[in-house]
Scaffold this active site. Structure first.
Site, PDB file in Angstrom:
ATOM      1  N   CYS A   1       0.875  -1.170   0.000  1.00  0.00           N
ATOM      2  CA  CYS A   1       0.000   0.000   0.000  1.00  0.00           C
ATOM      3  C   CYS A   1       0.906   1.212   0.000  1.00  0.00           C
ATOM      4  O   CYS A   1       1.498   1.553   1.013  1.00  0.00           O
ATOM      5  CB  CYS A   1      -0.931   0.030   1.210  1.00  0.00           C
ATOM      6  SG  CYS A   1      -1.945   1.533   1.238  1.00  0.00           S
TER       7      CYS A   1
ATOM      8  N   CYS B   1      -0.499   4.254   2.309  1.00  0.00           N
ATOM      9  CA  CYS B   1      -0.641   4.180   3.756  1.00  0.00           C
ATOM     10  C   CYS B   1      -0.351   2.760   4.238  1.00  0.00           C
ATOM     11  O   CYS B   1       0.807   2.363   4.334  1.00  0.00           O
ATOM     12  CB  CYS B   1      -2.036   4.665   4.165  1.00  0.00           C
ATOM     13  SG  CYS B   1      -2.253   4.812   5.942  1.00  0.00           S
ATOM     14  N   SER B   2      -1.392   1.982   4.489  1.00  0.00           N
ATOM     15  CA  SER B   2      -1.160   0.692   5.149  1.00  0.00           C
ATOM     16  C   SER B   2      -2.264  -0.328   4.860  1.00  0.00           C
ATOM     17  O   SER B   2      -2.465  -1.249   5.642  1.00  0.00           O
ATOM     18  CB  SER B   2      -1.078   0.919   6.660  1.00  0.00           C
ATOM     19  OG  SER B   2      -2.224   1.618   7.101  1.00  0.00           O
ATOM     20  N   CYS B   3      -2.995  -0.152   3.742  1.00  0.00           N
ATOM     21  CA  CYS B   3      -4.114  -1.060   3.449  1.00  0.00           C
ATOM     22  C   CYS B   3      -3.621  -2.504   3.342  1.00  0.00           C
ATOM     23  O   CYS B   3      -2.596  -2.770   2.716  1.00  0.00           O
ATOM     24  CB  CYS B   3      -4.810  -0.640   2.159  1.00  0.00           C
ATOM     25  SG  CYS B   3      -5.652   0.932   2.373  1.00  0.00           S
TER      26      CYS B   3
END
Lengths: 202, 191
Positions: free
Chosen positions: A106, A109-111
């Site tokens: 991702c 961000c952090s998906c």
């Protein structure tokens, strides 16, 4: 350690105090409770983690019809096994083959597919992986994860969004023909479902 | 928003640092920081896109160097203030108080509805898919490059300048903001 910026970074003690202060206000305002904190931590420490994704992979390795359904609609196939939920409302599973290797990232961000892998490891959320994995994946896999893929294998990197989470169906390791679904699940690592390692490694 | 968080393809950020047997939460403060996402979502502070936008507004240097869950704390503070729930001066005063008295207990309150919400949200989530009458502009196999739509399958930083072959089409997903939840809804996340 001095950071290369004038921006002041908080110490662990300062962060802890800041979070506690914020938490105390949110509790008083009726927004959160410490019991909800404990429950959420319990869920992602002990209930929802990569062991769930591993059980899906093992099923796909042993049941060709299930594998077809998983590739066609991962969300629905996982729901058949009672696996569903937050941050995995829409999932796509990418199958590794002898010629194509998939990996997820991702960049924004952090998906990450929480229902099958739990919360992401810290490195997945940090700038180094997010920046380099899309530019030089073969090098990142080899140098940072010790996972060398032959040049003949195409590497595809999939950038998840908050609405759509990818994850990887790793190749079944050689010599595992006689193993049960449970024994196979034990071979499926978190990293193999991110695409930064093979199944059966460890 | 076009900012430092859009990291795909950026050079010079160093090696990936992995840790064997890393705990899910690396410090106790990460647990409440994590739980603020679901709790404040329920309270109507933000939807998923707004949540991330609050992170994207961080000081860029701090964004790159701080702990991951500090990002979540920033966005909760940002929307908590906007919602009129968090007074930032009071937050600072309490921060100093807890810094001096780290073992002082938190206020206690019970909320069975919140606990039920947590379990329901974890199990069922909130689907973002929408019906759309738009005709897809690309087919699988087309060469595509950036500036199509933010946050979609194409259009991120690493694709601004590089042409890539479209491998898969996934259909319509919401534009930022459409996942926002109204504070007057009490059962489960909206879709």
């Amino acid at each position: 350690m001095t950071a290369p910026t004038d921006t002041r970074l908080r110490t662990q003690a300062e962060i802890a105090a800041r979070v506690k202060a914020l938490e105390s206000m949110l509790i008083e305002k009726g927004v959160m409770t410490t019991e909800a904190v404990d429950r959420l931590a319990e869920i992602y420490e002990n209930e929802v983690g990569p062991q769930l994704g591993a059980s899906v992979v093992a099923r796909a390795w042993t049941d060709p019809d299930f594998k077809k359904r998983l590739i066609a609609n991962a969300t629905a196939a996982c729901a058949e096994m009672g696996i569903s939920g937050l941050q995995g409302e829409e999932m796509i599973v990418l199958e590794n083959t002898d010629t194509v290797h998939n990996a997820i990232v991702c960049t924004l961000c952090s998906c990450y597919p929480w229902p099958v892998l739990g919360l992401p490891p810290n490195w997945y959320k940090m700038p180094a992986y997010r920046s380099r994995m899309v530019r030089e994946p073969r090098k990142v896999l080899a140098e940072d994860f010790g996972y060398v893929l032959p040049d003949s294998v195409e590497i595809r990197v999939w950038d998840s969004s908050s609405e759509l989470r990818y994850w990887v169906l790793p190749k079944r390791p050689e010599g595992t023909e006689g193993l049960s679904e449970t024994e196979l699940a034990a071979l499926v690592t978190r990293d193999s479902m991110i695409g930064v390692g093979p199944a059966g490694a460890r | 928003m076009n900012g430092v968080f859009d990291l795909g393809g950026t050079d010079g950020l160093g090696p990936v640092v992995t840790l064997d047997n890393e705990p899910v939460f690396r410090a106790d403060w990460e647990k409440p920081a994590f739980a603020m996402f679901a709790s404040c979502f329920r309270a109507g502070f933000f939807g998923v896109d707004a949540f991330r936008h609050g992170i994207e507004k961080m000081d860029p240097a701090e964004y790159l160097l701080s702990n991951y869950y500090e990002h979540w704390v920033h966005t909760v503070e940002h929307y908590g203030e906007k919602a009129g729930v968090i007074d930032l001066e009071e937050l600072e005063r309490r921060t100093q108080h807890f810094l001096a008295n780290p073992d002082e207990p938190l206020p206690q309150r019970s909320d069975p509805d919140l606990l039920a919400f947590v379990d329901a949200a974890v199990k069922h989530g909130a689907d973002a898919r929408r019906e759309s009458e738009k005709v897809a502009q690309f087919k699988v196999g087309d060469l595509v490059h950036g500036a199509i739509q933010r946050g979609g399958v194409v259009g991120r930083g690493h694709r601004r300048t590089e042409r890539r072959r479209l491998l898969r089409r996934v259909g319509a997903l919401p534009r930022p903001g459409t996942l926002t939840r109204r504070p007057d809804q009490s059962e489960g996340p909206s879709t």
